[in-house]
Design a protein around this motif. Structure first.
Motif, PDB file in Angstrom:
ATOM      1  N   LEU A  98       0.878  -1.289   0.118  1.00 43.82           N
ATOM      2  CA  LEU A  98       0.452   0.239   0.048  1.00 43.82           C
ATOM      3  C   LEU A  98       1.035   1.546   0.273  1.00 43.82           C
ATOM      4  O   LEU A  98       0.619   2.190  -0.483  1.00 43.82           O
ATOM      5  CB  LEU A  98      -1.205  -0.106   0.953  1.00 43.82           C
ATOM      6  CG  LEU A  98      -1.825  -1.228   0.705  1.00 43.82           C
ATOM      7  CD1 LEU A  98      -2.606  -1.074   2.477  1.00 43.82           C
ATOM      8  CD2 LEU A  98      -3.073  -0.930   0.075  1.00 43.82           C
ATOM      9  N   ALA A  99       2.321   1.643   0.487  1.00 42.62           N
ATOM     10  CA  ALA A  99       3.140   2.779   0.313  1.00 42.62           C
ATOM     11  C   ALA A  99       3.028   2.597  -0.492  1.00 42.62           C
ATOM     12  O   ALA A  99       3.205   3.714  -0.814  1.00 42.62           O
ATOM     13  CB  ALA A  99       3.895   2.420   1.524  1.00 42.62           C
ATOM     14  N   SER A 100       3.368   1.594  -1.992  1.00 42.85           N
ATOM     15  CA  SER A 100       3.835   2.037  -3.363  1.00 42.85           C
ATOM     16  C   SER A 100       2.201   2.542  -3.926  1.00 42.85           C
ATOM     17  O   SER A 100       2.846   3.830  -4.581  1.00 42.85           O
ATOM     18  CB  SER A 100       4.330   0.801  -3.384  1.00 42.85           C
ATOM     19  OG  SER A 100       5.244  -0.166  -3.383  1.00 42.85           O
ATOM     20  N   SER A 101       1.521   2.547  -3.541  1.00 44.10           N
ATOM     21  CA  SER A 101       0.535   3.071  -4.258  1.00 44.10           C
ATOM     22  C   SER A 101       0.017   4.556  -3.462  1.00 44.10           C
ATOM     23  O   SER A 101      -0.397   5.753  -4.435  1.00 44.10           O
ATOM     24  CB  SER A 101      -1.184   2.065  -3.902  1.00 44.10           C
ATOM     25  OG  SER A 101      -0.945   1.028  -4.266  1.00 44.10           O
ATOM     26  N   LEU A 102       0.377   4.603  -2.380  1.00 46.17           N
ATOM     27  CA  LEU A 102       0.081   5.898  -1.878  1.00 46.17           C
ATOM     28  C   LEU A 102       1.419   7.094  -1.786  1.00 46.17           C
ATOM     29  O   LEU A 102       0.836   8.230  -2.740  1.00 46.17           O
ATOM     30  CB  LEU A 102       0.437   5.747  -0.350  1.00 46.17           C
ATOM     31  CG  LEU A 102      -0.616   6.034   0.189  1.00 46.17           C
ATOM     32  CD1 LEU A 102      -0.102   5.501   2.148  1.00 46.17           C
ATOM     33  CD2 LEU A 102      -1.259   7.281   0.749  1.00 46.17           C
ATOM     34  N   ALA A 103       2.298   6.319  -2.929  1.00 44.80           N
ATOM     35  CA  ALA A 103       3.745   6.768  -3.277  1.00 44.80           C
ATOM     36  C   ALA A 103       2.957   7.634  -4.573  1.00 44.80           C
ATOM     37  O   ALA A 103       3.398   8.877  -4.610  1.00 44.80           O
ATOM     38  CB  ALA A 103       5.013   6.798  -2.996  1.00 44.80           C
ATOM     39  N   VAL A 104       2.367   7.172  -5.325  1.00 49.55           N
ATOM     40  CA  VAL A 104       1.826   7.087  -6.674  1.00 49.55           C
ATOM     41  C   VAL A 104       1.412   8.457  -6.276  1.00 49.55           C
ATOM     42  O   VAL A 104       0.880   9.017  -6.920  1.00 49.55           O
ATOM     43  CB  VAL A 104       1.736   5.845  -7.560  1.00 49.55           C
ATOM     44  CG1 VAL A 104       0.595   6.364  -8.724  1.00 49.55           C
ATOM     45  CG2 VAL A 104       2.314   5.066  -7.726  1.00 49.55           C
ATOM     46  N   LEU A 105      -0.087   8.081  -5.440  1.00 49.66           N
ATOM     47  CA  LEU A 105      -1.263   9.347  -5.273  1.00 49.66           C
ATOM     48  C   LEU A 105      -0.488  10.198  -5.053  1.00 49.66           C
ATOM     49  O   LEU A 105      -0.918  11.221  -5.611  1.00 49.66           O
ATOM     50  CB  LEU A 105      -2.390   8.327  -4.360  1.00 49.66           C
ATOM     51  CG  LEU A 105      -2.739   9.734  -4.066  1.00 49.66           C
ATOM     52  CD1 LEU A 105      -4.287   9.590  -5.220  1.00 49.66           C
ATOM     53  CD2 LEU A 105      -3.766   8.813  -2.658  1.00 49.66           C
ATOM     54  N   PHE A 106       0.429  10.612  -3.823  1.00 44.75           N
ATOM     55  CA  PHE A 106       0.931  11.968  -3.578  1.00 44.75           C
ATOM     56  C   PHE A 106       1.594  12.317  -4.217  1.00 44.75           C
ATOM     57  O   PHE A 106       2.081  13.509  -4.946  1.00 44.75           O
ATOM     58  CB  PHE A 106       1.141  11.832  -2.648  1.00 44.75           C
ATOM     59  CG  PHE A 106       0.985  11.732  -1.262  1.00 44.75           C
ATOM     60  CD1 PHE A 106      -0.518  11.866  -1.098  1.00 44.75           C
ATOM     61  CD2 PHE A 106       1.340  10.760   0.073  1.00 44.75           C
ATOM     62  CE1 PHE A 106      -1.280  11.355  -0.117  1.00 44.75           C
ATOM     63  CE2 PHE A 106       0.256  10.110   0.903  1.00 44.75           C
ATOM     64  CZ  PHE A 106      -1.165  10.720   0.950  1.00 44.75           C
ATOM     65  N   LYS A 107       2.562  12.021  -5.151  1.00 47.16           N
ATOM     66  CA  LYS A 107       3.573  12.294  -6.876  1.00 47.16           C
ATOM     67  C   LYS A 107       2.630  12.868  -7.466  1.00 47.16           C
ATOM     68  O   LYS A 107       2.583  14.036  -7.648  1.00 47.16           O
ATOM     69  CB  LYS A 107       4.367  11.685  -7.102  1.00 47.16           C
ATOM     70  CG  LYS A 107       4.979  11.186  -6.118  1.00 47.16           C
ATOM     71  CD  LYS A 107       6.734  11.616  -6.735  1.00 47.16           C
ATOM     72  CE  LYS A 107       7.447  12.467  -5.015  1.00 47.16           C
ATOM     73  NZ  LYS A 107       8.407  13.793  -5.404  1.00 47.16           N
ATOM     74  N   ASN A 108       1.186  12.107  -7.675  1.00 50.61           N
ATOM     75  CA  ASN A 108       0.377  12.617  -8.187  1.00 50.61           C
ATOM     76  C   ASN A 108       0.110  13.767  -8.319  1.00 50.61           C
ATOM     77  O   ASN A 108      -0.581  15.378  -8.437  1.00 50.61           O
ATOM     78  CB  ASN A 108      -0.650  11.427  -8.678  1.00 50.61           C
ATOM     79  CG  ASN A 108       0.125  10.672  -9.669  1.00 50.61           C
ATOM     80  OD1 ASN A 108       0.501  10.807 -11.067  1.00 50.61           O
ATOM     81  ND2 ASN A 108      -0.681   9.637 -10.107  1.00 50.61           N
ATOM     82  N   ILE A 109      -0.433  14.317  -7.019  1.00 54.24           N
ATOM     83  CA  ILE A 109      -1.106  14.496  -5.989  1.00 54.24           C
ATOM     84  C   ILE A 109       0.039  16.427  -6.792  1.00 54.24           C
ATOM     85  O   ILE A 109      -0.751  17.302  -6.662  1.00 54.24           O
ATOM     86  CB  ILE A 109      -1.434  15.049  -4.843  1.00 54.24           C
ATOM     87  CG1 ILE A 109      -2.368  13.739  -4.442  1.00 54.24           C
ATOM     88  CG2 ILE A 109      -1.624  16.523  -4.338  1.00 54.24           C
ATOM     89  CD1 ILE A 109      -3.122  13.430  -2.918  1.00 54.24           C
TER      90      ILE A 109
END
Lengths: 209, 209
Positions: free
Chosen positions: A193-204
């Motif tokens: 889940l940390a990987s998915s979160l990293a992608v989400l925050f990079k997109n934000i």
């Protein structure tokens, strides 16, 4: 055959889901430009991804929706059902046992294992819960090759070792721990889940630049 | 700055987790070859991924583990905490509320919302559960920008629309449905288990060729 990238493989079920909806709306053919626009991708990306299935769109017509659905299903081998067991019937385990549609994606969870006496012997979403102590014997007897691990970090490696020694060839782990094995013929896939979160925050953050 | 690929961003938390363990073992410097071997990647891939953080390894020495940990944390902006709400306190919602470590990855779940009267007003893993009817007001008052959606497919789009109209700018959806929005400044990231499964099965089949 050309090597297909992991990113493409990850997107194919997304196209499939989208195309099912398209078909339900009675649409028979669709262009890569339309797919790209609806899924927030580029048309070039869409054409490249879908080429992996061996199907090409026709100029001015696009893809036949039914053919494309079939081509994706064949490419991902969704017709072949892989029996699996789930280890750890906590909240995440419950959620995965109740996940509708795994059987469409080639996975059939046959049984689950836990160490909680309150759960052992019961059915959760129609699947039997057995004692963790009987897991090894079950894997050997049923020749189960796929295991889903939804246990705490502290017991993940120990259980993975038992699973592998009993014959499991692929572990899909949701435990917040990195499992390793020296067995060369075993695949371990961590759901991180940390990987998915990293992608989400990079997109934000990209958006707010 | 060079565009960093999603695959690299997904791997950075994996390196971080691995480097933490390395540091705990008292190891001060590590080579890309060692990292690659332990994580089942190629050394070139490792060097390319880690370059995204701005740090380069030194010949014959490798990377200073502490520096590399810091560089990954800075690159992923884990020092910046994004407050979030969670919608849908079912089994998956419970599991996510109880997930240890989100705060290390820049996410703080401040509250959860559900329509089950048995849950409303209670605390789950220390987070308050409020009525779904109060979600819109909460988002406006707290200017919450991140929402985690763990509801059934049937109510996902309707709830996403309310969240977005109230001011949510990023939705991390675990609902087995594809959410869309016409709002150009909103990011929707679907967590798709079918995609992970597709990758797992492709790896299994690749192995058995």
């Amino acid at each position: 055959m050309r090597e297909v990238s992991e990113a493409t493989i990850r997107r194919l079920p997304v196209y499939h889901h989208y195309l099912l909806k398209t078909k339900e709306m009675g649409i028979a053919a669709i262009s890569s430009t339309q797919i790209a626009s609806d899924l927030n991708l580029t048309p070039i990306q869409v054409r490249k991804d879908l080429e992996a299935t061996g199907l090409k769109g026709k100029p001015k017509v696009g893809y036949a929706v039914s053919d494309l659905l079939g081509a994706i299903e064949t490419f991902l081998e969704w017709n072949k059902i892989n029996p699996a067991i789930l280890i750890g019937a906590g909240h995440l385990g419950y959620a995965i046992l109740g996940y509708q549609g795994f059987e469409h994606y080639g996975l059939k969870i046959a049984a689950a294992f836990d160490n909680d006496f309150a759960k052992i012997g019961k059915l959760i979403h129609g699947k039997p819960i057995y004692s963790i102590d009987s897991m090894e014997k079950y894997i050997r007897e049923h020749k189960t090759e796929v295991g889903i691990l939804t246990v705490p970090a502290s017991s993940a490696q120990e259980l993975a070792d038992i699973m592998i020694s009993a014959g499991i060839k692929a572990i899909w782990s949701f435990a917040p721990a990195r499992i390793t094995t020296s067995a060369k013929d075993v695949i371990i896939q961590h759901e991180n889940l940390a990987s998915s979160l990293a992608v989400l925050f990079k997109n934000i953050n990209k958006k707010s630049l």
